[in-house]
Design a protein around this motif. Sequence first.
Motif, PDB file in Angstrom:
ATOM      1  N   GLY A  76      51.703  46.656  36.428  1.00 42.89           N
ATOM      2  CA  GLY A  76      51.285  47.572  37.722  1.00 42.89           C
ATOM      3  C   GLY A  76      52.008  46.733  38.588  1.00 42.89           C
ATOM      4  O   GLY A  76      52.522  45.433  38.540  1.00 42.89           O
ATOM      5  N   THR A  77      52.000  47.028  39.865  1.00 39.65           N
ATOM      6  CA  THR A  77      52.511  46.130  40.991  1.00 39.65           C
ATOM      7  C   THR A  77      51.307  45.044  41.362  1.00 39.65           C
ATOM      8  O   THR A  77      50.312  45.280  41.387  1.00 39.65           O
ATOM      9  CB  THR A  77      52.708  46.886  42.367  1.00 39.65           C
ATOM     10  OG1 THR A  77      51.430  47.732  42.529  1.00 39.65           O
ATOM     11  CG2 THR A  77      53.792  48.221  42.139  1.00 39.65           C
ATOM     12  N   SER A  78      52.152  44.092  41.456  1.00 37.41           N
ATOM     13  CA  SER A  78      51.255  42.690  41.831  1.00 37.41           C
ATOM     14  C   SER A  78      50.633  42.736  42.891  1.00 37.41           C
ATOM     15  O   SER A  78      51.033  42.928  44.076  1.00 37.41           O
ATOM     16  CB  SER A  78      52.432  41.630  41.741  1.00 37.41           C
ATOM     17  OG  SER A  78      52.011  40.253  42.005  1.00 37.41           O
ATOM     18  N   ALA A  79      49.481  42.178  42.653  1.00 34.64           N
ATOM     19  CA  ALA A  79      48.307  42.013  43.966  1.00 34.64           C
ATOM     20  C   ALA A  79      47.800  43.673  44.515  1.00 34.64           C
ATOM     21  O   ALA A  79      47.472  43.640  45.579  1.00 34.64           O
ATOM     22  CB  ALA A  79      49.025  41.504  45.272  1.00 34.64           C
ATOM     23  N   THR A  80      48.079  44.546  43.665  1.00 36.27           N
ATOM     24  CA  THR A  80      47.394  45.827  43.996  1.00 36.27           C
ATOM     25  C   THR A  80      46.073  45.816  43.490  1.00 36.27           C
ATOM     26  O   THR A  80      45.884  45.324  42.200  1.00 36.27           O
ATOM     27  CB  THR A  80      48.289  46.911  43.533  1.00 36.27           C
ATOM     28  OG1 THR A  80      49.126  47.078  44.173  1.00 36.27           O
ATOM     29  CG2 THR A  80      47.551  48.515  43.731  1.00 36.27           C
ATOM     30  N   THR A  81      45.170  45.943  44.446  1.00 36.70           N
ATOM     31  CA  THR A  81      43.734  45.316  44.023  1.00 36.70           C
ATOM     32  C   THR A  81      42.584  46.339  44.045  1.00 36.70           C
ATOM     33  O   THR A  81      42.696  47.278  45.111  1.00 36.70           O
ATOM     34  CB  THR A  81      43.428  44.294  44.938  1.00 36.70           C
ATOM     35  OG1 THR A  81      44.373  43.286  44.950  1.00 36.70           O
ATOM     36  CG2 THR A  81      42.015  43.720  44.449  1.00 36.70           C
ATOM     37  N   LEU A  82      41.908  46.640  43.183  1.00 36.66           N
ATOM     38  CA  LEU A  82      40.674  47.641  43.317  1.00 36.66           C
ATOM     39  C   LEU A  82      39.454  46.808  43.046  1.00 36.66           C
ATOM     40  O   LEU A  82      39.338  45.859  42.283  1.00 36.66           O
ATOM     41  CB  LEU A  82      40.928  48.613  42.097  1.00 36.66           C
ATOM     42  CG  LEU A  82      41.941  49.593  42.210  1.00 36.66           C
ATOM     43  CD1 LEU A  82      42.939  49.246  41.148  1.00 36.66           C
ATOM     44  CD2 LEU A  82      41.526  50.983  41.891  1.00 36.66           C
ATOM     45  N   ILE A  83      38.399  47.164  43.958  1.00 37.72           N
ATOM     46  CA  ILE A  83      37.047  46.642  43.717  1.00 37.72           C
ATOM     47  C   ILE A  83      36.050  47.690  43.390  1.00 37.72           C
ATOM     48  O   ILE A  83      35.896  48.808  44.005  1.00 37.72           O
ATOM     49  CB  ILE A  83      36.609  45.973  44.913  1.00 37.72           C
ATOM     50  CG1 ILE A  83      37.459  44.575  45.083  1.00 37.72           C
ATOM     51  CG2 ILE A  83      35.290  45.493  44.754  1.00 37.72           C
ATOM     52  CD1 ILE A  83      37.424  44.107  46.389  1.00 37.72           C
ATOM     53  N   LEU A  84      35.377  47.447  42.197  1.00 43.33           N
ATOM     54  CA  LEU A  84      34.658  48.647  41.382  1.00 43.33           C
ATOM     55  C   LEU A  84      33.309  48.310  41.200  1.00 43.33           C
ATOM     56  O   LEU A  84      32.919  47.152  41.255  1.00 43.33           O
ATOM     57  CB  LEU A  84      35.208  49.056  40.214  1.00 43.33           C
ATOM     58  CG  LEU A  84      36.635  49.166  39.957  1.00 43.33           C
ATOM     59  CD1 LEU A  84      37.020  49.526  38.518  1.00 43.33           C
ATOM     60  CD2 LEU A  84      37.276  50.374  40.851  1.00 43.33           C
ATOM     61  N   SER A 139      27.292  47.314  48.012  1.00 44.60           N
ATOM     62  CA  SER A 139      26.407  46.411  47.115  1.00 44.60           C
ATOM     63  C   SER A 139      27.363  45.499  46.469  1.00 44.60           C
ATOM     64  O   SER A 139      28.543  45.892  45.988  1.00 44.60           O
ATOM     65  CB  SER A 139      25.521  46.916  46.083  1.00 44.60           C
ATOM     66  OG  SER A 139      26.249  47.454  44.946  1.00 44.60           O
ATOM     67  N   LYS A 140      27.141  44.324  46.463  1.00 44.70           N
ATOM     68  CA  LYS A 140      28.103  43.241  45.989  1.00 44.70           C
ATOM     69  C   LYS A 140      27.745  42.670  44.589  1.00 44.70           C
ATOM     70  O   LYS A 140      28.742  41.823  44.111  1.00 44.70           O
ATOM     71  CB  LYS A 140      28.081  42.109  47.019  1.00 44.70           C
ATOM     72  CG  LYS A 140      28.760  42.783  48.200  1.00 44.70           C
ATOM     73  CD  LYS A 140      29.255  41.690  49.317  1.00 44.70           C
ATOM     74  CE  LYS A 140      30.072  42.118  50.517  1.00 44.70           C
ATOM     75  NZ  LYS A 140      29.536  42.194  51.552  1.00 44.70           N
ATOM     76  N   GLU A 141      26.525  42.637  44.167  1.00 48.12           N
ATOM     77  CA  GLU A 141      26.065  42.173  43.036  1.00 48.12           C
ATOM     78  C   GLU A 141      26.998  42.485  41.740  1.00 48.12           C
ATOM     79  O   GLU A 141      27.225  41.676  40.809  1.00 48.12           O
ATOM     80  CB  GLU A 141      24.598  42.230  42.503  1.00 48.12           C
ATOM     81  CG  GLU A 141      23.532  41.380  43.457  1.00 48.12           C
ATOM     82  CD  GLU A 141      23.123  42.434  44.561  1.00 48.12           C
ATOM     83  OE1 GLU A 141      22.177  43.196  44.241  1.00 48.12           O
ATOM     84  OE2 GLU A 141      23.691  42.384  45.790  1.00 48.12           O
ATOM     85  N   SER A 142      26.977  43.753  41.476  1.00 51.18           N
ATOM     86  CA  SER A 142      27.634  44.188  40.457  1.00 51.18           C
ATOM     87  C   SER A 142      29.231  44.747  40.587  1.00 51.18           C
ATOM     88  O   SER A 142      29.812  45.316  39.602  1.00 51.18           O
ATOM     89  CB  SER A 142      26.903  45.416  39.819  1.00 51.18           C
ATOM     90  OG  SER A 142      26.763  46.422  40.833  1.00 51.18           O
ATOM     91  N   ALA A 143      29.818  44.055  41.565  1.00 49.55           N
ATOM     92  CA  ALA A 143      31.077  44.346  41.921  1.00 49.55           C
ATOM     93  C   ALA A 143      32.075  43.629  41.077  1.00 49.55           C
ATOM     94  O   ALA A 143      31.774  42.425  40.572  1.00 49.55           O
ATOM     95  CB  ALA A 143      31.611  44.025  43.402  1.00 49.55           C
ATOM     96  N   VAL A 144      33.237  44.185  40.787  1.00 48.02           N
ATOM     97  CA  VAL A 144      34.323  43.609  39.817  1.00 48.02           C
ATOM     98  C   VAL A 144      35.570  43.776  40.548  1.00 48.02           C
ATOM     99  O   VAL A 144      35.742  44.999  40.969  1.00 48.02           O
ATOM    100  CB  VAL A 144      34.011  43.874  38.254  1.00 48.02           C
ATOM    101  CG1 VAL A 144      34.368  45.382  38.280  1.00 48.02           C
ATOM    102  CG2 VAL A 144      35.042  42.996  37.677  1.00 48.02           C
ATOM    103  N   LEU A 145      36.586  42.873  40.434  1.00 49.72           N
ATOM    104  CA  LEU A 145      37.693  43.048  40.938  1.00 49.72           C
ATOM    105  C   LEU A 145      38.716  43.420  39.760  1.00 49.72           C
ATOM    106  O   LEU A 145      38.739  42.801  38.924  1.00 49.72           O
ATOM    107  CB  LEU A 145      38.377  41.884  41.804  1.00 49.72           C
ATOM    108  CG  LEU A 145      39.549  41.864  42.202  1.00 49.72           C
ATOM    109  CD1 LEU A 145      39.816  40.863  43.485  1.00 49.72           C
ATOM    110  CD2 LEU A 145      40.800  41.117  41.310  1.00 49.72           C
ATOM    111  N   MET A 146      39.549  44.317  39.791  1.00 47.73           N
ATOM    112  CA  MET A 146      40.522  44.657  38.837  1.00 47.73           C
ATOM    113  C   MET A 146      42.034  45.049  39.655  1.00 47.73           C
ATOM    114  O   MET A 146      41.970  45.613  40.680  1.00 47.73           O
ATOM    115  CB  MET A 146      40.302  45.669  38.029  1.00 47.73           C
ATOM    116  CG  MET A 146      38.897  45.641  37.183  1.00 47.73           C
ATOM    117  SD  MET A 146      38.281  46.821  36.234  1.00 47.73           S
ATOM    118  CE  MET A 146      39.426  46.328  34.681  1.00 47.73           C
TER     119      MET A 146
END
Length: 425
Positions: A76-84, A139-146
Amino acid sequence: DVAKLYLGMDFGTSGARYAIIDKEGVIHSEGKRDYPLYLNGDAVDWVRSWKTTLFSLLEDIPVTLRSLVASISIDGTSATTLILDSKTGEALARPLLYNESCPDALPIVKSIAPLNHTVCSGSSTLCKLVSWWTSSDSSKESAVLMHQSDWLLWILHGKIGVSDYNNALKVGYDPELESYPPWLKSQPYSHVLPTIQAPGTIISTLKEDIRTKLGFPEDCVVCTGTTDSIAAFLAARATQPGKAVTSLGSTLAIKLLSTTRIEDARFGVYSHRLDDKWLVGGASNTGGAVLRQLFSDEQLENLSMQINPMEASSLDYYPLPAEGERFPIADPKMVPRLSPRPECDAAYLHGILESIARIEAKGYALLKDLGATEAEEVFTAGGGSKNDKWTKIRERVLGLPVSRALQTEAAYGAALLALKATEQG
Ligand code: ADP
């Protein structure tokens, strides 16, 4: 097993492609899809668009081939970010695209990262994470960056929070230490960072519902991916130190496989890890964009025919589309030099092509001076690669064998990663 096939998918800036190869690297099927435009209010709904494209591509693959796919990888394109949300998989914010900048986060990132670190750019993944962390009230406790490719792969395998060390470089992962550095681990958002594997590592089998619905085999595995530009480098199969790929598109970018890691922020030079080697690179502002300002592609072809590439041009230019150069000379105020212009257009073009070749040679020389393995052979990608006269000029100026890369599609590079993963175990 001769019948096994390997699937690579590329999610690039303008659309997505797939390539299916066998273990010899022969292509059995290829396809392309544009991203459908879905809106969420005023904003583009990229989550829906990418997911739709992923399944469109899978459905485009001939059914008879699907049942032979042993392994899948995606770039994928570099530095394209999702937070789930890692529990529900739901996006906690809209995806931030590769070229989006978060200037609000830059001073914060600069205050925690070492001077001139790759993350110290407004569009880095870490700036995107910090910007979200400091501004969002979700809510941030269960956030994950992908990253984009991690996320697409996750849809296929279902293990949330896995990435590769190529994508993760711009979030601050250190591929040499094989860990996030201490200055990053001590941040309050460190739990959001993904787990890192080498690109082309098996993550899990393809989810059962997807494989039964689409007809992929039971043991089909999904592997970590990489960025689109690294996948394009992998496609050229420059697998030995000293092998290089020059991309002659709108700009000139060089990438060289090296046994040593080099970094120099002045020139925008940095290294990506590729197993036990380093992919070092630099990008100049010169390239095809200048040619396009002066000549149509048809004129380029016709004028090139009149050039004798064995003859050195006496014209010394520094072709730039606008003021400013970064590599191999770092000078934001550098002015383009495209004069004197001879009366003969072919002589003018010869002078420009040769001047760009000198910048390319200077680029490889700079990488060597900075400590990289010396370039031995150059493969070429991009619009300029089809110009055989230019290739000859470049061979003379670089003093190296230069040829057109046989494969340049990132999807092909991603398929090679899928193949590599199965060969390792
Ligand atoms: P991009 O970086 O935009 O994807 P491409 O790889 O498609 O670029 O290459 C387009 C560039 O190739 C244009 O800038 C054009 O000037 C250049 N180009 C096209 N044909 C030739 C040619 N015959 N010789 C040299 N350059 C060419």
